[in-house]
Enzyme design. Structure first.
Site, PDB file in Angstrom:
ATOM      1  N   SER A   1      30.998  21.827  16.908  1.00 63.30           N
ATOM      2  CA  SER A   1      30.167  22.462  15.889  1.00 63.30           C
ATOM      3  C   SER A   1      30.577  23.908  15.677  1.00 63.30           C
ATOM      4  O   SER A   1      31.020  24.584  16.597  1.00 63.30           O
ATOM      5  CB  SER A   1      28.697  22.425  16.294  1.00 63.30           C
TER       6      SER A   1
ATOM      7  N   GLU B   1      19.717  20.761  13.107  1.00 62.40           N
ATOM      8  CA  GLU B   1      20.251  21.660  12.052  1.00 62.40           C
ATOM      9  C   GLU B   1      19.545  21.369  10.711  1.00 62.40           C
ATOM     10  O   GLU B   1      19.112  22.291  10.010  1.00 62.40           O
ATOM     11  CB  GLU B   1      21.761  21.417  11.951  1.00 62.40           C
TER      12      GLU B   1
ATOM     13  N   LYS C   1      25.943  15.627  19.573  1.00 62.02           N
ATOM     14  CA  LYS C   1      26.322  16.329  18.329  1.00 62.02           C
ATOM     15  C   LYS C   1      25.485  15.819  17.155  1.00 62.02           C
ATOM     16  O   LYS C   1      25.067  16.589  16.288  1.00 62.02           O
ATOM     17  CB  LYS C   1      27.822  16.155  18.045  1.00 62.02           C
TER      18      LYS C   1
ATOM     19  N   HIS D   1      22.216  17.419  17.417  1.00 60.53           N
ATOM     20  CA  HIS D   1      22.418  18.819  17.005  1.00 60.53           C
ATOM     21  C   HIS D   1      22.310  18.914  15.481  1.00 60.53           C
ATOM     22  O   HIS D   1      21.621  19.779  14.930  1.00 60.53           O
ATOM     23  CB  HIS D   1      23.789  19.313  17.480  1.00 60.53           C
ATOM     24  N   ASN D   2      22.979  18.020  14.798  1.00 56.39           N
ATOM     25  CA  ASN D   2      22.948  18.057  13.337  1.00 56.39           C
ATOM     26  C   ASN D   2      21.555  17.742  12.790  1.00 56.39           C
ATOM     27  O   ASN D   2      21.134  18.326  11.795  1.00 56.39           O
ATOM     28  CB  ASN D   2      23.984  17.094  12.750  1.00 56.39           C
TER      29      ASN D   2
HETATM   30  C1  6PG Z   1      28.560  21.765  12.486  1.00 60.30           C
HETATM   31  C2  6PG Z   1      28.021  21.139  11.236  1.00 60.30           C
HETATM   32  C3  6PG Z   1      29.065  20.283  10.602  1.00 60.30           C
HETATM   33  C4  6PG Z   1      28.773  19.920   9.165  1.00 60.30           C
HETATM   34  C5  6PG Z   1      27.489  19.210   8.948  1.00 60.30           C
HETATM   35  C6  6PG Z   1      27.043  19.300   7.520  1.00 60.30           C
HETATM   36  O1  6PG Z   1      27.931  21.565  13.501  1.00 60.30           O
HETATM   37  O2  6PG Z   1      29.556  22.473  12.410  1.00 60.30           O
HETATM   38  O3  6PG Z   1      26.934  20.349  11.580  1.00 60.30           O
HETATM   39  O4  6PG Z   1      29.260  19.184  11.431  1.00 60.30           O
HETATM   40  O5  6PG Z   1      28.822  21.088   8.419  1.00 60.30           O
HETATM   41  O6  6PG Z   1      27.689  17.897   9.289  1.00 60.30           O
HETATM   42  O7  6PG Z   1      26.306  18.205   7.266  1.00 60.30           O
HETATM   43  P1  6PG Z   1      25.773  17.794   5.848  1.00 60.30           P
HETATM   44  O8  6PG Z   1      26.927  17.841   4.889  1.00 60.30           O
HETATM   45  O9  6PG Z   1      25.249  16.431   6.073  1.00 60.30           O
HETATM   46  O10 6PG Z   1      24.730  18.817   5.518  1.00 60.30           O
END
Ligand code: 6PG
Length: 477
Positions: free
Chosen positions: A128, A189, A182, A185-186
């Protein structure tokens, strides 16, 4: 052969990761299906480190010292399988294949099992931090065998972000554990971004703050409990002015949020595991709703509240929203961590939650100061708290938000401003703290129409009431 690490797939994330390895002194083999990308990387950055370019998979594999370590940085799904199929026959016992994409953890489990049969270590590795993180230090979440981490870990730790001298990389658990974490984590996010967006919306539509004023508010928040990358970049986005129109940037962007699927997977898996990640789910749903262009256009004239509430004390309102955001954010993390606990139990992973929080402190998108507190909550407790909300620091933090959080949710509802993240977080919190829930009624209904049985509060066993008979109760086991 002299390369210590190889990277195949040289789009932005792949090239930046390769450059990161090379800049840390590792001899780095690079390969891409179309040669032009490899050439471009060497032309632009060849001088920044010791790169070994190759023109074919065979040459790439041959350029690596054994056991070989190869990071695959291609689009998740079919392309990853294609690269594995091409490389695996060229590899030997003990070699390590690392998938640094956002793979589905189930795919990682499948690939790991298949490659293990061939004596190859397959490491599903969450990375990430976006493009900049890949180059300057991401947060790294590797799964796979413990043995593979012995050889690979020190390299990954070296290229990862560091906080207080500690690397933001740790062995998460076997097979798909890294990609699972991960994924969560997302999901967090998504929730975090949704909550910040709701705070923005409430302050703008509810209290009339301009994007420029809001940029200052978020910059200020970034100096307190909410100190985090996402709050920091929110201030930057709100400060931005569109060069073409002179309008705030935010006003020229179409309000339909995109997504690539990881948030959805987090919710799907939570449903399978029976973990109520309502904050993450609402964040996914809110993105979905934002993209319903036709329905939204057709719904513009649906009635809303007759009289909107007004904000008399702007500063007090801003503080209420800040506290509501903080509380809801803690709930989102608590739910995400619960999903990790449930996943670990289901798939047999030994995941150290304190360590997960530690490696999320730097490099990744959800990096935030308060992750230190999460680490402390899990490291210091003799027994793991049943929920993050029950760790004393967070219980106190949420206690301090109570009235503000509730006022904010009431304000949103009264004014017809959607705040699904704030509302669902509060409902979850109240659900957890309720001594009795109406679930007893649901059990009664289930027993009534389907003889699904219920348990009693006063003695063990399962029971059924003869609803269409004399309504007496029978024990069913
Ligand atoms: C990270 C982000 C990366 C990505 C996301 C965006 O941890 O660096 O999470 O993996 O930018 O997956 O996800 P979306 O396009 O679904 O918003």
């Amino acid at each position: 052969a002299r390369a210590e690490i190889g990277v195949t797939g040289l789009a932005v994330m792949g090239s930046n990761l390769a450059r990161n390895f090379a800049s840390k002194g590792f001899v780095t083999a690079v390969h891409n299906r179309t040669q032009a990308r490899t050439d471009a990387l060497i032309a632009e950055h060849g001088g920044d480190g010791d790169f070994v370019p190759s023109t074919s998979a065979e040459e790439f594999v041959a350029s690596l010292v054994k056991p070989r370590r190869i990071v695959i940085m291609v689009k998740a799904g079919g392309p990853t399988d294609a690269v594995i199929d091409e490389l695996a026959p060229l590899l030997e016992d003990g070699d390590i294949l690392i998938d640094g994409g956002n793979a589905k953890f189930q795919d990682t489990r499948r690939r790991e099992a298949a490659l293990r049969e061939q004596g190859i270590h397959f490491v599903g590795c969450g990375i990430s931090g976006g493009e900049e993180g890949a180059l300057l230090g991401p947060s790294i979440m590797p799964g796979g065998s413990k043995e593979s981490y012995d050889s690979l870990g020190p390299m990954l730790e070296k290229i990862s972000a560091h906080v207080d001298g500690e690397p933001c990389c740790t062995h998460i658990g076997t097979d798909g554990a890294g990609h699972f974490v991960k994924m969560v984590h997302n999901g967090i996010e998504y929730a975090d971004m949704q909550l910040i967006a709701e705070a923005y919306d409430l302050l703008r539509r509810g209290a009339g703050l301009t994007p420029a004023e809001l940029a200052d508010v978020f910059a200020e928040w970034n100096r307190g409990d909410l100190d985090s990358f996402l709050i920091e970049i929110t201030a930057e986005v709100l400060k931005q002015v569109d060069a073409e129109t002179g309008q705030p940037f935010i006003d020229v962007v179409v309000d339909a949020a995109g997504m690539k699927g990881t948030g959805t997977w987090t919710v799907q898996n939570a449903l399978d595991l029976g973990v109520p990640v309502s904050g993450i789910a609402e964040a996914v749903f809110a993105r979905g709703l934002s993209s319903l262009a036709e329905q939204r256009a057709a719904s513009k004239d649906l009635p809303g509240p007759a009289a909107a509430g007004s904000v008399d004390d702007r500063d007090a309102f801003v503080e209420d929203v800040r506290l509501a955001l903080y509380a809801s954010k803690i709930v989102a993390y608590a739910q995400g961590l619960d999903e990790i606990i449930a996943g670990a139990e289901e798939f047999g992973w030994d995941i150290d939650l304190g360590a997960v929080a530690r490696i999320w402190r730097g490099g990744c998108i959800i990096r935030a100061k308060f992750l230190n507190r999460i680490t402390e909550a899990y490291d210091s407790a003799a027994q793991q708290p049943a929920s993050l909300l029950l760790a004393p620091y967070f219980t106190d933090a949420i206690a301090g938000t109570q009235d503000a959080w509730r006022r904010t949710v009431v304000f949103a509802a009264t004014n017809g401003i959607p705040a699904p993240g704030f509302s669902t977080a509060l409902a979850y919190y109240d659900g957890l703290r309720s001594e009795r829930l109406p679930a007893a009624l649901i059990q009664g209904q289930r027993d009534f129409f389907g003889a699904h049985t219920y348990r009693r509060v006063d003695r063990d066993g399962s029971f059924h009431t003869l609803w269409s008979g004399d309504r007496s109760e029978v024990a069913t086991d």
